[in-house]
Write an enzyme that holds these catalytic residues in place. Structure first.
Site, PDB file in Angstrom:
ATOM      1  N   THR A 132     -43.330  -5.111  17.924  1.00 33.85           N
ATOM      2  CA  THR A 132     -41.443  -5.066  17.925  1.00 33.85           C
ATOM      3  C   THR A 132     -41.215  -5.201  19.029  1.00 33.85           C
ATOM      4  OG1 THR A 132     -39.217  -5.894  17.054  1.00 33.85           O
ATOM      5  CG2 THR A 132     -40.125  -3.619  16.626  1.00 33.85           C
ATOM      6  N   ASP A 133     -40.814  -5.894  19.790  1.00 36.50           N
ATOM      7  CA  ASP A 133     -40.136  -5.706  20.792  1.00 36.50           C
ATOM      8  C   ASP A 133     -38.754  -4.578  20.758  1.00 36.50           C
ATOM      9  OD1 ASP A 133     -37.796  -7.749  19.779  1.00 36.50           O
ATOM     10  OD2 ASP A 133     -38.302  -8.901  21.751  1.00 36.50           O
ATOM     11  N   GLU A 134     -38.325  -4.759  19.699  1.00 33.51           N
ATOM     12  CA  GLU A 134     -37.340  -4.086  19.401  1.00 33.51           C
ATOM     13  C   GLU A 134     -37.438  -2.685  19.814  1.00 33.51           C
ATOM     14  OE1 GLU A 134     -34.681  -4.541  16.357  1.00 33.51           O
ATOM     15  OE2 GLU A 134     -34.947  -6.407  15.884  1.00 33.51           O
ATOM     16  N   TYR A 158     -34.575   0.864  13.059  1.00 39.64           N
ATOM     17  CA  TYR A 158     -35.945   0.050  11.946  1.00 39.64           C
ATOM     18  C   TYR A 158     -36.805   0.004  13.345  1.00 39.64           C
ATOM     19  CZ  TYR A 158     -37.787  -4.324  12.934  1.00 39.64           C
ATOM     20  OH  TYR A 158     -39.551  -4.943  13.789  1.00 39.64           O
ATOM     21  N   LYS A 162     -40.502   1.858  13.576  1.00 41.26           N
ATOM     22  CA  LYS A 162     -41.510   1.101  14.106  1.00 41.26           C
ATOM     23  C   LYS A 162     -41.772   1.477  15.364  1.00 41.26           C
ATOM     24  CE  LYS A 162     -43.295  -2.335  13.331  1.00 41.26           C
ATOM     25  NZ  LYS A 162     -44.656  -2.597  12.574  1.00 41.26           N
TER      26      LYS A 162
END
Length: 355
Positions: A132-134, A158, A162
């Site tokens: 993810t970009d997060e 989260y 990741k």
């Protein structure tokens, strides 16, 4: 044959369905079927011999070893993850167990399998990790979009979990030589999206006459990627990506959340208007923001376009129209995923964020 983990979830199920619509290469689909893993997402593949579904956990080393030995896949695509920021705030340990420990155990099982392959199969093998970009943190409004070399600065349990999984995948390449690929995507939307996320939640709540909860001032900016475009990007990375590389996948669609909500309302007004002829925007309710809410994500997807020739086929306008239409046409699916546990979760999360 390929092995897909998390292939009954939102992105994974779209990938499996699209893969088998375009290829006869079989798929082993390993999914634990937690709240977001839904066998109905794979209904079109019922009795399809090319789809081998296995109910199980990526943290189950014995199961992984058996599947790898029995089926000898040429590639592993890891979609399996806990992925909802709000849930990670309430129950961070679940995210550490699945995203960190689960990825580690998967990597270990795959490393043992890959090490034992004949030279030609070993050379051709790939492990593709979907992220993810997060992991990159939050951007100010005027900062340039995330590139693949952006520093990791995760801000939620989260995204931290990741980020840890991404680092493990990188380490297994640099330490053991495992042929890995990593993709970091922006916010996905489209069919089979579990209705705790923004777009499906707005559609479902609007049609049910419920409040449309918007965090804070609604000006949080995200890049939006239609899920089938994401799937096509993953296929391209698997086909031609350079081992050890990271590819950011985005839709070139930066929009604030409140604009997304208004767009969904406008489409519903036209396609299935309220009985009182008022706009669904009447149901918008601003609620207390979630802790540590990142202000902006933006993906620079120029590397994957430049090196692999991929770019999204859908604009946001075309993708969101297809998405709203899908939810209107699949009300049985929506009703079936809104179980008692789903309702309890939504009530718990939003009761704490009074208007």
């Amino acid at each position: 044959m390929i092995l897909v983990t998390g292939g009954a979830g939102f992105i994974g199920a779209n990938f499996v369905n699209d893969w088998l619509a375009q290829s006869d290469e079989p798929v082993i689909n390993l999914d634990l079927l937690t709240y977001a893993g839904n066998p109905e997402n794979l209904a079109a593949l019922t009795n399809d011999p090319r789809h081998i579904f296995v109910h199980g956990d990526i943290g189950d080393t014995a199961l992984l070893t058996r599947l790898l030995t029995e089926h000898q896949p040429r590639a592993i695509l890891n979609f399996a993850a806990e992925s909802h920021v709000d849930r990670s705030i309430h129950a961070p340990e679940d995210f550490v167990q699945t995203n960190v420990v689960g990825t580690f155990r998967l990597l270990e099982a795959v490393r043992t399998y890959w090490t034992g392959l004949p030279a030609e199969a070993k050379q051709a093998f790939r492990f593709l990790h979907v992220s993810t970009d997060e992991v990159y943190g939050s951007l100010a409004k005027t900062e340039p979009a995330f590139t693949e070399t952006h520093r990791y600065e995760p801000n939620s349990p989260y995204s931290a979990s990741k980020a840890a999984s991404d680092h493990l995948v990188r380490a297994y390449h640099h330490t053991y030589g495992m042929p890995v690929l990593t993709t970091n995507c922006s916010n996905n939307y489209g069919p089979y999206h579990f209705p705790e996320k923004l777009i499906p939640l707005m559609i479902v709540n609007a049609l049910a006459g419920k409040a449309l909860p918007v965090y804070g001032d609604g000006q949080q900016i995200r890049d939006w990627l239609y899920v089938k475009d994401h799937c096509s990007a993953i296929r391209r990375v698997l086909e031609a990506g350079q081992v050890g590389e990271v590819y950011n996948v985005g839709g070139w669609n930066e929009k604030p959340n409140i604009e997304i909500v208004h767009t969904v309302c406008a489409l519903l007004d036209g396609l299935r208007g309220r009985a009182d002829s008022k706009s669904y925007t009447e149901q918008i309710t601003y609620v207390t923001d979630r802790p540590g809410h990142d202000r902006r994500y933006a993906i620079d997807a120029s590397k994957i376009e430049r090196e692999l020739g991929w770019k999204p086929a859908e604009t946001f306008d075309t993708g969101i129209r297809k998405t709203v239409a899908w939810y209107l046409d699949n009300q049985d699916w929506v009703a079936n995923v809104q179980s008692g546990s789903y309702r309890a979760w939504v009530e718990k999360n939003y009761a704490e964020r009074a208007a």
